[in-house]
Design a protein around this motif. Structure first.
Motif, short mmCIF file in Angstrom:
data_model
loop_
_atom_site.label_atom_id
_atom_site.label_comp_id
_atom_site.label_asym_id
_atom_site.label_seq_id
_atom_site.Cartn_x
_atom_site.Cartn_y
_atom_site.Cartn_z
N ALA A 54 -11.66 -51.74 113.36
CA ALA A 54 -12.83 -51.45 112.53
C ALA A 54 -13.19 -52.66 111.67
CB ALA A 54 -12.57 -50.23 111.65
N ALA A 55 -12.18 -53.37 111.18
CA ALA A 55 -12.42 -54.57 110.38
C ALA A 55 -13.09 -55.66 111.23
CB ALA A 55 -11.10 -55.08 109.80
N ALA A 56 -12.62 -55.80 112.49
CA ALA A 56 -13.21 -56.80 113.39
C ALA A 56 -14.67 -56.47 113.68
CB ALA A 56 -12.41 -56.87 114.68
N LEU A 57 -14.97 -55.19 113.91
CA LEU A 57 -16.34 -54.78 114.17
C LEU A 57 -17.21 -54.91 112.92
CD1 LEU A 57 -15.92 -51.65 116.49
CD2 LEU A 57 -16.75 -53.93 117.09
N THR A 61 -20.55 -56.95 112.96
CA THR A 61 -21.79 -56.29 112.55
C THR A 61 -22.49 -57.07 111.45
OG1 THR A 61 -20.78 -54.15 113.06
CG2 THR A 61 -22.76 -54.11 111.71
N LEU A 62 -21.70 -57.60 110.51
CA LEU A 62 -22.27 -58.38 109.41
C LEU A 62 -23.01 -59.61 109.94
CD1 LEU A 62 -22.38 -58.35 106.29
CD2 LEU A 62 -20.41 -59.90 106.32
N LEU A 63 -22.43 -60.26 110.97
CA LEU A 63 -23.06 -61.44 111.54
C LEU A 63 -24.29 -61.09 112.37
CD1 LEU A 63 -19.97 -63.51 112.80
CD2 LEU A 63 -21.37 -63.95 110.79
N PHE A 273 -21.16 -53.13 100.49
CA PHE A 273 -21.73 -52.99 101.83
C PHE A 273 -20.64 -53.15 102.90
CE2 PHE A 273 -24.01 -54.86 105.55
CZ PHE A 273 -24.76 -53.74 105.86
N LEU A 274 -19.73 -54.12 102.68
CA LEU A 274 -18.61 -54.32 103.61
C LEU A 274 -17.71 -53.08 103.65
CD1 LEU A 274 -17.59 -58.02 102.88
CD2 LEU A 274 -18.62 -57.12 104.97
N LEU A 275 -17.45 -52.51 102.48
CA LEU A 275 -16.62 -51.30 102.42
C LEU A 275 -17.29 -50.16 103.18
CD1 LEU A 275 -14.18 -49.74 101.25
CD2 LEU A 275 -15.58 -49.25 99.23
N TRP A 276 -18.60 -50.02 103.00
CA TRP A 276 -19.35 -48.97 103.70
C TRP A 276 -19.28 -49.16 105.22
CZ3 TRP A 276 -23.98 -49.30 106.62
CH2 TRP A 276 -24.56 -48.07 106.92
N GLN A 278 -16.94 -50.84 106.91
CA GLN A 278 -15.55 -50.66 107.36
C GLN A 278 -15.21 -49.18 107.54
OE1 GLN A 278 -12.88 -52.98 107.71
NE2 GLN A 278 -11.29 -51.44 107.98
N ILE A 279 -15.54 -48.37 106.53
CA ILE A 279 -15.24 -46.94 106.61
C ILE A 279 -16.07 -46.27 107.71
CG2 ILE A 279 -15.27 -44.75 105.34
CD1 ILE A 279 -14.76 -46.35 102.77
N SER A 280 -17.33 -46.68 107.85
CA SER A 280 -18.19 -46.09 108.88
C SER A 280 -17.62 -46.37 110.28
CB SER A 280 -19.61 -46.65 108.77
OG SER A 280 -20.19 -46.31 107.54
N TRP A 281 -17.19 -47.60 110.52
CA TRP A 281 -16.61 -47.95 111.83
C TRP A 281 -15.27 -47.23 112.05
CZ3 TRP A 281 -18.91 -49.14 115.88
CH2 TRP A 281 -19.95 -50.04 115.94
N THR A 282 -14.50 -47.06 110.99
CA THR A 282 -13.22 -46.35 111.12
C THR A 282 -13.46 -44.90 111.53
OG1 THR A 282 -12.24 -47.76 109.39
CG2 THR A 282 -11.08 -45.73 109.93
#
Length: 439
Positions: A54-57, A61-63, A273-276, A278-282
């Motif tokens: 999830a962190a990798a995605l 996603t950010l990029l 935004f990063l936290l959002w 990360q949790i969404s992908w998890t």
């Protein structure tokens, strides 16, 4: 109490995986399958290191989020509903007001630069590559969860991904139009005591229903394998509801981060935004694990026993499976599939697949497909069934693999090696006349 806890733990970790459908009622077996699916999904969530994926995605996603939205907005403008598209993006990222404004400004800059002709040639290729790369990373992650080694071809990636990008803005706008239509209907039906509450409930359910189908489509489309709608839809409902609950909690939780904003100022939008993300992908990837577990729960029955199977029992299963394949071929009947062998002879599907893979390695069976529509893999003998005897099967199993090591079996350990060969020869001579089709 401790004894009961141990019995319960032993049941959910071992005994429950050994219960067959013939041993209990259908209701009880279905309930056991639900428990096993949850256990398996949670276990694989940990072993597959889903939080790392999830962190990798999140990073990918950010990029890619600005180029991705730029393409979607460009398609939406082509159809003339870019303003509605913007409203839907703002609604979808409602908990990220600062981040949403920043992203939309970047998207507008992208589109202006495109109009001015700067994004031509290499620039346009890089824009498209960034979007395709994100989607390919998502596919790779889903394939790893589904244990699929073969990815889509480059041609399929281009056609499938861009078909999705073309349909996505249309679906987003349709969902927005549906919400507006339902809201208008409510206003016109406020005088109806019975229908008004029903319509209001329907409007509140629209985001949930759309989220359910969004995740369902993602779980069916992304892995490069066949995913059954039933399992994807159940996971879509569970994960979609969880995601909506997370959105609600996250938006309300923004009130408690005022001190955080006071420290970081406008920069706080980035970590939030990063936290959002990360949790969404998890949450999303857990749904993929849940879908896989639901569809493949049979593969994990007798899991511990299958891992610790004895050499003797593996040989027994090899003789049994090879024998029934030869018998069916001799009778001219439809060849067996792995699922049929597993169900009819009560052999765990994982062991069945492992034995069939071994029989393919030693060139005694090969795969075939009954018809192109079903794509159901079946197994046929690779050589004359009148030559396949027990001795041949066991000899090929014994000699399968490498024997090219530097241990001196010609001089120093000659007796050990020849004792083994003589014992094998003696055993095989006794079974050389027993054809597998006659067992």
């Amino acid at each position: 109490m401790n004894k009961k806890i141990k019995i319960f733990l032993n049941f959910i970790t071992y005994d429950i995986w050994r219960v067959s459908e013939a041993e209990v009622t259908h209701t009880k077996f279905s309930f056991y399958n639900i428990i096993k699916t949850i256990i398996l999904a949670v276990r694989r969530f940990t072993t597959d290191r889903i939080t790392d994926k999830a962190a990798a995605l999140t990073y990918s996603t950010l990029l890619s989020i600005v180029p991705l939205l730029a393409i979607l907005f460009a398609i939406a403008r082509g159809f003339g509903f870019d303003h509605m598209m913007e409203e839907q993006v703002r609604s979808g990222l409602g908990s990220q007001e600062v981040a949403t404004e920043t992203i939309l400004n970047f998207v507008e800059s992208y589109l202006k630069q495109t109009k001015s002709g700067i994004f031509v040639g290499v620039g346009l290729v890089l824009l498209l590559w960034t979007v395709v790369n994100l989607t390919a990373n998502i596919e790779l992650t889903f394939n790893n969860i589904w244990q699929v080694k073969k990815q889509r071809t480059l041609y399929r990636k281009i056609t499938d991904y861009f078909s999705m990008f073309l349909l996505l803005p249309i679906l987003i706008v349709v969902s927005g139009g549906l919400t507006i239509f339902m809201s208008t209907m409510i206003k016109s039906m406020e005088g109806f005591v019975v229908l008004a509450p029903v319509m209001k409930f329907s409007v509140r359910m629209i985001p949930y229903i759309l989220t359910w189908f969004m995740f369902t489509a993602l779980y069916i489309f992304m892995p490069n394998t066949k995913v059954k709608f039933k399992h994807a839809f159940i996971s879509g409902i569970i994960v979609g509801t969880t995601y909506q609950a997370f959105q609600f909690l996250y938006i309300n939780g923004q009130i408690s981060v005022t001190k955080y904003n006071a420290i970081y100022g406008s920069f706080a939008a980035i970590p939030l935004f990063l936290l959002w993300l990360q949790i969404s992908w998890t949450i999303c990837l857990f749904g993929a694990e849940l879908t896989y577990a639901g569809q493949n729960i049979r593969n994990f029955n007798f899991e511990k026993d299958a891992k610790n199977i004895s050499r003797r029992y593996r040989d027994f299963l090899s003789i049994l499976i090879m024998s029934i394949i030869c018998k069916r071929f001799e009778k001219g009947e439809t060849p067996y599939s792995a699922e049929e062998i597993s169900l009819e002879y009560r052999i765990p599907i994982r062991l069945t697949n492992r034995i069939l893979a071994l029989l393919q390695e030693i060139n005694l069976v090969h795969e075939t497909i009954a018809d192109t529509k079903s794509e159901n893999i079946m197994y046929l003998p690779s050589i004359d069934i009148n030559k396949i005897n027990v001795a041949l099967l066991l000899e090929r199993i014994d000699t399968n693999g490498s024997e090219d090591f530097k241990i001196d079996k010609e001089e120093e350990f000659r007796n050990h090696w020849h004792t083994l060969l003589e014992s094998r020869d003696l055993y095989q001579k006794r079974n050389s006349e027993i054809l597998l089709k006659d067992l």
